[in-house]
Scaffold this motif. Structure first.
Motif, mmCIF file in Angstrom:
data_model
loop_
_atom_site.group_PDB
_atom_site.id
_atom_site.type_symbol
_atom_site.label_atom_id
_atom_site.label_comp_id
_atom_site.label_asym_id
_atom_site.label_seq_id
_atom_site.Cartn_x
_atom_site.Cartn_y
_atom_site.Cartn_z
ATOM 1 N N LEU A 23 101.703 10.610 48.017
ATOM 2 C CA LEU A 23 102.736 10.636 48.923
ATOM 3 C C LEU A 23 102.928 11.308 48.673
ATOM 4 O O LEU A 23 103.984 12.388 50.180
ATOM 5 N N SER A 24 103.425 13.067 47.545
ATOM 6 C CA SER A 24 104.543 13.816 47.888
ATOM 7 C C SER A 24 103.656 15.157 47.619
ATOM 8 O O SER A 24 103.813 16.443 48.256
ATOM 9 N N ASP A 25 102.076 14.871 48.169
ATOM 10 C CA ASP A 25 101.697 16.161 48.533
ATOM 11 C C ASP A 25 101.836 16.429 50.478
ATOM 12 O O ASP A 25 101.440 15.636 50.907
ATOM 13 N N ASP A 26 101.946 17.828 50.148
ATOM 14 C CA ASP A 26 102.000 18.515 51.500
ATOM 15 C C ASP A 26 100.877 18.401 52.424
ATOM 16 O O ASP A 26 99.939 19.172 51.676
ATOM 17 N N PHE A 27 100.645 18.555 53.260
ATOM 18 C CA PHE A 27 99.831 18.454 54.495
ATOM 19 C C PHE A 27 99.708 19.924 55.369
ATOM 20 O O PHE A 27 100.958 21.047 55.142
ATOM 21 N N ASP A 28 98.650 20.872 55.482
ATOM 22 C CA ASP A 28 98.832 21.890 55.592
ATOM 23 C C ASP A 28 98.825 22.327 57.388
ATOM 24 O O ASP A 28 99.831 23.172 57.775
ATOM 25 N N PHE A 29 99.049 21.165 58.653
ATOM 26 C CA PHE A 29 98.746 21.891 59.561
ATOM 27 C C PHE A 29 98.753 19.912 60.332
ATOM 28 O O PHE A 29 98.438 18.638 59.767
ATOM 29 N N PHE A 30 98.572 20.067 61.651
ATOM 30 C CA PHE A 30 98.416 18.906 62.222
ATOM 31 C C PHE A 30 97.255 19.569 63.300
ATOM 32 O O PHE A 30 97.034 20.555 64.286
ATOM 33 N N TYR A 31 96.466 18.400 64.379
ATOM 34 C CA TYR A 31 95.855 18.524 64.837
ATOM 35 C C TYR A 31 96.267 17.728 66.203
ATOM 36 O O TYR A 31 97.005 16.735 66.110
ATOM 37 N N PHE A 32 97.084 18.434 67.169
ATOM 38 C CA PHE A 32 97.376 17.034 68.358
ATOM 39 C C PHE A 32 95.834 17.446 68.574
ATOM 40 O O PHE A 32 95.245 18.496 69.685
ATOM 41 N N VAL A 33 95.447 15.910 69.605
ATOM 42 C CA VAL A 33 94.525 15.980 69.807
ATOM 43 C C VAL A 33 94.663 15.746 71.351
ATOM 44 O O VAL A 33 95.638 13.897 71.215
ATOM 45 N N GLN A 34 93.743 15.415 72.452
ATOM 46 C CA GLN A 34 93.644 14.447 73.802
ATOM 47 C C GLN A 34 92.485 14.706 74.109
ATOM 48 O O GLN A 34 91.811 15.101 73.517
ATOM 49 N N GLN A 35 93.076 13.049 75.298
ATOM 50 C CA GLN A 35 90.966 12.615 75.093
ATOM 51 C C GLN A 35 91.273 13.017 76.381
ATOM 52 O O GLN A 35 91.879 12.386 77.403
ATOM 53 N N TRP A 36 90.345 12.754 77.456
ATOM 54 C CA TRP A 36 89.938 12.808 78.945
ATOM 55 C C TRP A 36 89.182 10.818 78.800
ATOM 56 O O TRP A 36 88.464 11.340 78.990
ATOM 57 N N PRO A 37 89.951 10.329 79.569
ATOM 58 C CA PRO A 37 89.395 9.211 79.775
ATOM 59 C C PRO A 37 88.056 9.347 80.188
ATOM 60 O O PRO A 37 87.767 8.291 80.157
ATOM 61 N N GLY A 38 87.831 9.739 81.931
ATOM 62 C CA GLY A 38 86.659 9.334 82.408
ATOM 63 C C GLY A 38 85.459 9.673 81.565
ATOM 64 O O GLY A 38 84.692 9.070 81.185
ATOM 65 N N ALA A 39 85.541 10.882 79.785
ATOM 66 C CA ALA A 39 84.686 10.530 78.947
ATOM 67 C C ALA A 39 84.814 9.178 78.225
ATOM 68 O O ALA A 39 83.212 9.033 77.456
#
Length: 227
Positions: A23-39
């Motif tokens: 719980l205390s381990d810090d993460f390094d970055f976020f992936y912000f993920v968007q998806q195309w509904p048609g696919a």
């Protein structure tokens, strides 16, 4: 009997230590993920529109995922922190529009959002509480308007094929950062633009260059399917 008790206590202490350490381990970055509904809908799994009806023809949020620079990621970091829709009541209308669930059976989105919070959001609680987590993703969606970026570059969701390099370059030119592009394949085995990954700092505020990009599994020419 005494040895067994000591052994059990030692194991319990070790487990508690590992749990706290996780719980205390810090993460390094976020992936912000968007998806195309048609696919998303143009696969063998198909899709179901949410109970609010067919979503708008726009990229939608898939998630905001904490990651480590070595390619691994934390998940389900706090089983006690469950999704509470009352904490995001002011965001729900916006989430229905920009973060809809396309999975079957048709739903109101709560199951999807609950999964995203409990698997990914709980690992970002050191930075963002539940309301801030969802609000941050919505703000990033506003900042990274992928559909408009691509349209400005002459890349439209019209079932045509486009160079993946041109798609990536259009996004990089508009945002300043290289995206990760993930493709799927439709029933005709066409490679389609499916998800776009942008990297964000741990505050959730600023786009950054990705320490690591996901494998694309894309061809040189990829389809931008209609929706």
């Amino acid at each position: 009997m005494k040895l067994i008790s000591i052994s059990f206590l030692s194991k319990l202490l070790i487990l508690q230590y590992l749990s706290i350490q996780c719980l205390s381990d810090d993460f390094d970055f976020f992936y912000f993920v968007q998806q195309w509904p048609g696919a998303y809908c143009d696969t063998k799994h198909s899709c179901c529109y949410p109970k609010t009806g067919k979503p708008i023809a726009d990229f939608s949020i898939h998630g905001l995922w904490p990651n480590y620079k070595d390619g691994s990621w934390p998940s389900n970091c706090d089983p006690d922190s469950t999704f509470d829709k009352s904490q995001i009541s002011d965001l729900i209308k916006n989430m229905e529009k920009h973060w809809p669930s396309l999975s079957c059976p048709s739903s109101n989105g709560f199951r999807f959002w609950s999964h995203e919070w409990e698997k990914h959001g709980t690992c970002a609680e050191s930075e963002l509480d539940q309301h801030e987590y969802f609000e941050t993703a919505l703000k990033l969606k506003e900042k990274v308007n992928l559909l408009q970026i691509l349209k400005n570059a002459g890349i439209e969701p019209n079932d045509e094929f486009y160079s993946i390099d041109n798609i990536s370059e259009a996004i990089k030119e508009a945002t300043g950062f290289t995206p990760g592009i993930e493709c799927n394949r439709d029933s005709a085995r066409n490679s389609q633009i499916y998800q776009v990954y942008m990297c964000v700092d741990t505050s959730g505020s600023n786009l950054i260059e990705c320490p690591l990009l996901p494998k694309s599994r894309c061809g040189d020419q990829i389809q931008f399917p209609k929706f």
